[in-house]
Structure formats: structure tokens, C-alpha cells
Scaffold this motif. Structure first.
Motif, PDB file in Angstrom:
ATOM      1  N   VAL A 256     -14.703  11.760   5.171  1.00 50.31           N
ATOM      2  CA  VAL A 256     -13.907  10.562   5.504  1.00 50.31           C
ATOM      3  C   VAL A 256     -13.435   9.864   4.240  1.00 50.31           C
ATOM      4  CG1 VAL A 256     -13.985   8.291   6.609  1.00 50.31           C
ATOM      5  CG2 VAL A 256     -15.133  10.236   7.678  1.00 50.31           C
ATOM      6  N   PHE A 257     -14.312   9.795   3.230  1.00 49.11           N
ATOM      7  CA  PHE A 257     -13.983   9.118   1.979  1.00 49.11           C
ATOM      8  C   PHE A 257     -13.226  10.014   1.001  1.00 49.11           C
ATOM      9  CE2 PHE A 257     -17.957   6.189   2.409  1.00 49.11           C
ATOM     10  CZ  PHE A 257     -17.243   5.346   3.249  1.00 49.11           C
ATOM     11  N   GLY A 258     -13.201  11.318   1.238  1.00 43.98           N
ATOM     12  CA  GLY A 258     -12.544  12.227   0.299  1.00 43.98           C
ATOM     13  C   GLY A 258     -13.369  12.498  -0.946  1.00 43.98           C
ATOM     14  N   LEU A 259     -14.695  12.471  -0.821  1.00 42.85           N
ATOM     15  CA  LEU A 259     -15.559  12.562  -1.991  1.00 42.85           C
ATOM     16  C   LEU A 259     -15.892  13.998  -2.400  1.00 42.85           C
ATOM     17  CD1 LEU A 259     -18.095   9.673  -1.269  1.00 42.85           C
ATOM     18  CD2 LEU A 259     -15.937   9.589  -2.536  1.00 42.85           C
TER      19      LEU A 259
ATOM     20  N   GLY B  89       0.864  -7.274 -15.412  1.00 45.85           N
ATOM     21  CA  GLY B  89       0.229  -5.968 -15.476  1.00 45.85           C
ATOM     22  C   GLY B  89       0.616  -5.097 -14.292  1.00 45.85           C
ATOM     23  N   ALA B  90       0.245  -3.813 -14.382  1.00 43.93           N
ATOM     24  CA  ALA B  90       0.582  -2.876 -13.313  1.00 43.93           C
ATOM     25  C   ALA B  90      -0.527  -1.853 -13.146  1.00 43.93           C
ATOM     26  CB  ALA B  90       1.904  -2.171 -13.614  1.00 43.93           C
ATOM     27  N   VAL B  91      -0.600  -1.304 -11.918  1.00 38.20           N
ATOM     28  CA  VAL B  91      -1.534  -0.223 -11.589  1.00 38.20           C
ATOM     29  C   VAL B  91      -0.727   0.868 -10.911  1.00 38.20           C
ATOM     30  CG1 VAL B  91      -3.507   0.459 -10.173  1.00 38.20           C
ATOM     31  CG2 VAL B  91      -3.530  -1.751 -11.341  1.00 38.20           C
ATOM     32  N   SER B  92      -0.936   2.097 -11.341  1.00 42.70           N
ATOM     33  CA  SER B  92      -0.223   3.217 -10.735  1.00 42.70           C
ATOM     34  C   SER B  92      -1.099   4.460 -10.815  1.00 42.70           C
ATOM     35  CB  SER B  92       1.102   3.474 -11.465  1.00 42.70           C
ATOM     36  OG  SER B  92       1.775   4.591 -10.912  1.00 42.70           O
ATOM     37  N   GLY B  93      -1.205   5.188  -9.714  1.00 41.34           N
ATOM     38  CA  GLY B  93      -1.985   6.409  -9.708  1.00 41.34           C
ATOM     39  C   GLY B  93      -1.913   7.110  -8.371  1.00 41.34           C
ATOM     40  N   ARG B  94      -2.358   8.349  -8.348  1.00 49.71           N
ATOM     41  CA  ARG B  94      -2.378   9.162  -7.138  1.00 49.71           C
ATOM     42  C   ARG B  94      -3.750   9.041  -6.483  1.00 49.71           C
ATOM     43  NH1 ARG B  94      -4.121  14.319  -6.589  1.00 49.71           N
ATOM     44  NH2 ARG B  94      -4.184  14.543  -8.868  1.00 49.71           N
ATOM     45  N   LEU B  95      -3.766   8.681  -5.208  1.00 54.20           N
ATOM     46  CA  LEU B  95      -5.012   8.438  -4.494  1.00 54.20           C
ATOM     47  C   LEU B  95      -5.724   9.756  -4.192  1.00 54.20           C
ATOM     48  CD1 LEU B  95      -6.804   6.292  -3.051  1.00 54.20           C
ATOM     49  CD2 LEU B  95      -5.522   6.799  -0.967  1.00 54.20           C
ATOM     50  N   VAL B  96      -6.982   9.864  -4.645  1.00 52.17           N
ATOM     51  CA  VAL B  96      -7.766  11.075  -4.369  1.00 52.17           C
ATOM     52  C   VAL B  96      -8.984  10.785  -3.503  1.00 52.17           C
ATOM     53  CG1 VAL B  96      -7.003  12.334  -6.408  1.00 52.17           C
ATOM     54  CG2 VAL B  96      -8.988  10.808  -6.592  1.00 52.17           C
ATOM     55  N   ALA B  97      -9.393   9.518  -3.398  1.00 49.60           N
ATOM     56  CA  ALA B  97     -10.544   9.161  -2.560  1.00 49.60           C
ATOM     57  C   ALA B  97     -10.551   7.657  -2.359  1.00 49.60           C
ATOM     58  CB  ALA B  97     -11.853   9.610  -3.206  1.00 49.60           C
ATOM     59  N   ALA B  98     -11.262   7.226  -1.310  1.00 51.26           N
ATOM     60  CA  ALA B  98     -11.462   5.797  -1.050  1.00 51.26           C
ATOM     61  C   ALA B  98     -12.827   5.641  -0.406  1.00 51.26           C
ATOM     62  CB  ALA B  98     -10.374   5.239  -0.135  1.00 51.26           C
ATOM     63  N   ALA B  99     -13.580   4.650  -0.860  1.00 46.96           N
ATOM     64  CA  ALA B  99     -14.905   4.389  -0.301  1.00 46.96           C
ATOM     65  C   ALA B  99     -15.161   2.897  -0.363  1.00 46.96           C
ATOM     66  CB  ALA B  99     -15.987   5.146  -1.073  1.00 46.96           C
ATOM     67  N   GLY B 100     -15.511   2.305   0.785  1.00 41.73           N
ATOM     68  CA  GLY B 100     -15.662   0.851   0.797  1.00 41.73           C
ATOM     69  C   GLY B 100     -14.345   0.213   0.412  1.00 41.73           C
TER      70      GLY B 100
ATOM     71  N   GLY C  70       0.645 -11.542   6.825  1.00 44.65           N
ATOM     72  CA  GLY C  70       1.660 -11.355   7.840  1.00 44.65           C
ATOM     73  C   GLY C  70       1.322 -10.222   8.797  1.00 44.65           C
ATOM     74  N   GLY C  71       0.293  -9.421   8.442  1.00 43.64           N
ATOM     75  CA  GLY C  71      -0.164  -8.382   9.360  1.00 43.64           C
ATOM     76  C   GLY C  71       0.322  -6.986   9.059  1.00 43.64           C
ATOM     77  N   ARG C  72       1.278  -6.835   8.146  1.00 41.69           N
ATOM     78  CA  ARG C  72       1.758  -5.487   7.825  1.00 41.69           C
ATOM     79  C   ARG C  72       0.634  -4.655   7.208  1.00 41.69           C
ATOM     80  NH1 ARG C  72       5.293  -3.887   2.740  1.00 41.69           N
ATOM     81  NH2 ARG C  72       5.591  -1.677   3.154  1.00 41.69           N
ATOM     82  N   ARG C  73       0.611  -3.342   7.540  1.00 45.90           N
ATOM     83  CA  ARG C  73      -0.421  -2.452   7.019  1.00 45.90           C
ATOM     84  C   ARG C  73       0.219  -1.234   6.368  1.00 45.90           C
ATOM     85  NH1 ARG C  73      -5.893  -2.679   9.832  1.00 45.90           N
ATOM     86  NH2 ARG C  73      -5.976  -4.781  10.690  1.00 45.90           N
ATOM     87  N   SER C  74      -0.403  -0.770   5.286  1.00 45.35           N
ATOM     88  CA  SER C  74       0.049   0.440   4.602  1.00 45.35           C
ATOM     89  C   SER C  74      -1.067   1.470   4.686  1.00 45.35           C
ATOM     90  CB  SER C  74       0.366   0.148   3.127  1.00 45.35           C
ATOM     91  OG  SER C  74       1.376  -0.834   2.995  1.00 45.35           O
ATOM     92  N   ALA C  75      -0.831   2.548   5.441  1.00 46.09           N
ATOM     93  CA  ALA C  75      -1.833   3.609   5.556  1.00 46.09           C
ATOM     94  C   ALA C  75      -1.973   4.325   4.214  1.00 46.09           C
ATOM     95  CB  ALA C  75      -1.416   4.590   6.644  1.00 46.09           C
ATOM     96  N   LEU C  76      -3.203   4.667   3.866  1.00 46.50           N
ATOM     97  CA  LEU C  76      -3.481   5.351   2.610  1.00 46.50           C
ATOM     98  C   LEU C  76      -3.940   6.772   2.898  1.00 46.50           C
ATOM     99  CD1 LEU C  76      -5.392   2.471   0.778  1.00 46.50           C
ATOM    100  CD2 LEU C  76      -3.030   3.197   0.384  1.00 46.50           C
ATOM    101  N   THR C  77      -3.239   7.742   2.334  1.00 49.11           N
ATOM    102  CA  THR C  77      -3.575   9.149   2.525  1.00 49.11           C
ATOM    103  C   THR C  77      -3.772   9.803   1.172  1.00 49.11           C
ATOM    104  OG1 THR C  77      -1.212   9.676   2.637  1.00 49.11           O
ATOM    105  CG2 THR C  77      -2.357   9.339   4.728  1.00 49.11           C
ATOM    106  N   TRP C  78      -4.593  10.858   1.147  1.00 44.48           N
ATOM    107  CA  TRP C  78      -4.883  11.523  -0.120  1.00 44.48           C
ATOM    108  C   TRP C  78      -3.599  12.102  -0.707  1.00 44.48           C
ATOM    109  CZ3 TRP C  78      -8.532   8.726   0.385  1.00 44.48           C
ATOM    110  CH2 TRP C  78      -9.613   8.874   1.234  1.00 44.48           C
TER     111      TRP C  78
END
Length: 292
Positions: free
Chosen positions: A209-212, A229-240, A23-31
Motif C-alpha cells: 500500500v505504501f510502495g515500500l 523555494g520549490a520542491v520537485s520529484g517523482r513519487l516512489v512511496a508514501a507512508a503516513g 475548498g475540498g479539491r483532491r489530488s490523487a497520488l500515484t507511483w
């Protein structure tokens, strides 16, 4: 009943990584942001289709598949892929690049000039440099020249990329050293297509940029999503396509967002990770063998 969403994958924009939804909605991901979702009870992962078209039979696909396509849709998608070397008449200019993912892990590839560095972000390249620009077939021949003459691969397994992200060399100069050496060897080769214009060495580093920087060592990666099932966690980095999440128990786990596609996802009812997690072989001392 909670509203279900379907994820179309992770995209990299000028502002950073974003999860894209049907549908096009986007969720920005921040550290520091909490990433949490569940998989609908009784849900089945279905094929995402190909080239913008839905799968005609809504075929079920395995949870571990990163492509989330049935055999027929995967064939159709690849038949129209530049990477598959099936398109020879694309008039757009293409760039040849050298990408570095960790010590000893370099590859050569091509991408349409109009895409800028998006392809490198999508692949999780820690640093890269352009090598040249020209017509598609000239770029393809240059890529093949480096593979044959210098033994440079055109693919690096994602598992290898993930394994070294927390232990990368500390400075940009150290990370760029292998790129510089390979660039010099490449431009010294004979046999370059005349229509390809060489590009000078100019290394771009993605660690920030990746937070590495100071990334916690991950103990495992989500192997697949499962119904309920479920996934839950605090984002600390993203790559690819990968998100590095610190779970409630303090462990860092990698989620390949390609595993999210094809599922109906709902708000998480749990603060824990309750899907299969593959422990990395080189886990830190004291890490238990069964994570969750």
C-alpha cells in the motif's frame, strides 16, 4: 500572477494517498507521478486554525512546525482531542491496536472503530493488528496497561520511522513476528477491563500500500518550506504524511506533507529542490554533505 493554493494535508482513501486542498479539491497520488510546487515569493506561513475554524488573528507560524498552528489554536485543537485524554463521554466504540514501524519499533494506540484502519495509514504503520474493542475509557485503560506492564510506548518519532523504511525485513511473516509476540504477551496479561472484547491476532501489512518494496534509501528530509523555494520529484512511496520523492539529481528525499500546510503554494518554476533539507545521519557512502 499564478494562482495560489493552500494544502490541507495528506489523506488516505480507499484508492491510496491524496493531497487535499482548501475548498475540498483532491489530488490523487500515484507511483511515478511528479510532485512539484513552489512557495509564493514573499509568502508567510499562517496558522491553519482549529476544529474547522480559521485562526482569528492569522498568526504567523514557524516553517518547521508540523502542526502549523499558533499557540492558542493548538491549545484549542488539543482540548478536543481523544489523544489528549480530555474526552471521556464519547459513546462510540474504540479499537486498541498494536502497530509496527520497523525492527524494535512497536506502539500501542486507540482509534474509533468507525475509522477502520485510517489511523494506521496516517501514522505510517508498516503492519498492525487489532488487540480489542470496547468503550473509549476501557480502550484507554488497556492502552495504559500495556504501557505500564510491557513498556510499550504510545508514540514512535517520525524520524525513526523514516530511517528504516528502505531496510525493512523482506517478508510479511518476518515483519509480523514482533506483532505476534507482543499480541501474545498482551492477551496473557491480567487486569483487562471487562468491557473490552479481545481481538484475535490478524496482522495487516502495508508495504505494498505504501510502495515500500525495493524503496531507495532516502538521503534526507525536507526540514521546512521557505518563501520562494520549490520542491520537485517523482513519487516512489508514501507512508503516513510522508512522500518519498526521487529528485532530478537521482537522490531520494522525504517530504512531510504537514510542512505544506499554512503556505500559499504555486506551480513549481524549477525542477530542483530549493528548500532546506536535513541529511540523515546514516546516509549511504559517497553522499555529499550539502545536497542542494
Amino acid at each position: 500572477m499564478a494562482q495560489a493554493w493552500k494544502c490541507a494535508g495528506l489523506r488516505w482513501s480507499a484508492g491510496g494517498p491524496e493531497l487535499v486542498w482548501d475548498g475540498g479539491r483532491r489530488s490523487a497520488l500515484t507511483w511515478g507521478k511528479r510532485v512539484a510546487f513552489g512557495v509564493a515569493e514573499g509568502g508567510v506561513r499562517t496558522c491553519v486554525g482549529a476544529r474547522g475554524h480559521a485562526c482569528p488573528v492569522r498568526a504567523a507560524v514557524p516553517g518547521r512546525s508540523t502542526g502549523a498552528r499558533c499557540e492558542e489554536c493548538a491549545r484549542l485543537d488539543r482540548a478536543h482531542s481523544v489523544a489528549a485524554d480530555t474526552i471521556a463521554d464519547d459513546p462510540r466504540p474504540y479499537r486498541v491496536y498494536l502497530a509496527w514501524f520497523g525492527p524494535g519499533m512497536l506502539k500501542v494506540g486507540i482509534t474509533a472503530e468507525e475509522r477502520g484502519s485510517a489511523r494506521l495509514l496516517e501514522q505510517g504503520a508498516v503492519c498492525f493488528s487489532w488487540l480489542g474493542v470496547g468503550p473509549l475509557m476501557a480502550a484507554r485503560r488497556t492502552e495504559e496497561l500495556l504501557r505500564a506492564a510491557l513498556g510499550v510506548p504510545d508514540r514512535i518519532p517520525y524520524a525513526d520511522k523514516r530511517a528504516v523504511r528502505a531496510v525493512l525485513p523482506g517478508t510479511e511473516a518476518e515483519r509480523a513476528a514482533e506483532i505476534a509476540e507482543l499480541h501474545a504477551r498482551a492477551v496473557a496479561l491480567g487486569g483487562w477491563p471487562e468491557s473490552l472484547t479481545p481481538a484475535p491476532l490478524q496482522t495487516v501489512d502495508h508495504v505494498r500500500v505504501f510502495g515500500l518494496a525495493e524503496l531507495p534509501t532516502a538521503v534526507g528530509a525536507v526540514g521546512e518550506l521557505v518563501a520562494g523555494g520549490a520542491v520537485s520529484g517523482r513519487l516512489v512511496a508514501a507512508a503516513g504524511p510522508d512522500l518519498h520523492l526521487v529528485t532530478g539529481g537521482g537522490d531520494t528525499v522525504v517530504l512531510d506533507t504537514r510542512l505544506m500546510t499554512g503556505w500559499e503554494l504555486v506551480p513549481a518554476g524549477s525542477e530542483e529542490v530549493s528548500v532546506p533539507v536535513r541529511q540523515f545521519k546514516a546516509a549511504p557512502p559517497g553522499v555529499q554533505s550539502g545536497l542542494f
